[in-house]
Scaffold this motif. Structure first.
Motif, mmCIF file in Angstrom:
data_model
loop_
_atom_site.group_PDB
_atom_site.id
_atom_site.type_symbol
_atom_site.label_atom_id
_atom_site.label_comp_id
_atom_site.label_asym_id
_atom_site.label_seq_id
_atom_site.Cartn_x
_atom_site.Cartn_y
_atom_site.Cartn_z
ATOM 1 N N ASN A 103 79.334 103.921 -31.096
ATOM 2 C CA ASN A 103 78.619 104.130 -29.836
ATOM 3 C C ASN A 103 79.108 103.179 -28.746
ATOM 4 N N GLN A 117 81.227 111.984 -26.030
ATOM 5 C CA GLN A 117 79.806 112.037 -26.346
ATOM 6 C C GLN A 117 79.420 110.876 -27.247
ATOM 7 N N GLY A 120 74.982 111.122 -32.387
ATOM 8 C CA GLY A 120 73.576 111.427 -32.621
ATOM 9 C C GLY A 120 73.065 110.743 -33.869
#
Length: 147
Positions: A103, A117, A120
């Motif tokens: 991340n 992106q 998740g």
């Protein structure tokens, strides 16, 4: 073969194509070595299986046909084992440390204006491989030397 095994083989092939083949990652992840070995096995093992089987038949005769077939199937199975491991690993959930690191890398890429992106809650190694592939294509070498 069940559908699940075929899906795992397909995931392994996709993961093998996605994983960035960079030596720096070889210190932290076994994928570099497994991908290299699987790629080599895909090229070499069918030929080796043929020659081993034929040599068994040539030396010992047709009485050793079951052993020759068994040896041939063993050599053919080696690249499949690599693809199965890669497929299993591709869908394996990320540990929290790698999740946070991925991340952070994704945020760095997004801050540079690169479309990436964030991961998740159910992120897996294939998702991290996609981010790493983009990062190695776009980031300069100085970032990777800091690792």
């Amino acid at each position: 073969m069940s559908i699940k095994i075929l899906k795992t083989l397909g995931d392994g092939h996709q993961y093998m194509k996605t994983w960035p083949m960079v030596r720096q990652l070889g210190f932290y992840f076994p994928e570099y070595r497994v991908v290299r070995a699987t790629q080599l096995a895909i090229l070499v093992m069918p030929v080796l299986a043929f020659f081993v089987s034929m040599s068994q038949l040539y030396i010992h005769g047709w009485a050793f046909l079951p052993q020759a077939v068994t040896l041939g199937l063993f050599f053919i199975s080696l690249p499949l084992q690599g693809l199965l491991w890669l497929g299993w690993r591709a869908r394996h959930p990320l540990p929290l440390t790698l999740f946070d690191w991925s991340n952070q890398l994704s945020a760095k890429l997004s801050s540079m204006g690169i479309n990436c992106q964030t991961l998740g809650a159910k992120a897996c190694y294939l998702d991290m491989a996609l981010i790493l592939k983009i990062a190695f294509e776009r980031l300069d070498a100085s970032y990777w030397e800091e690792l």
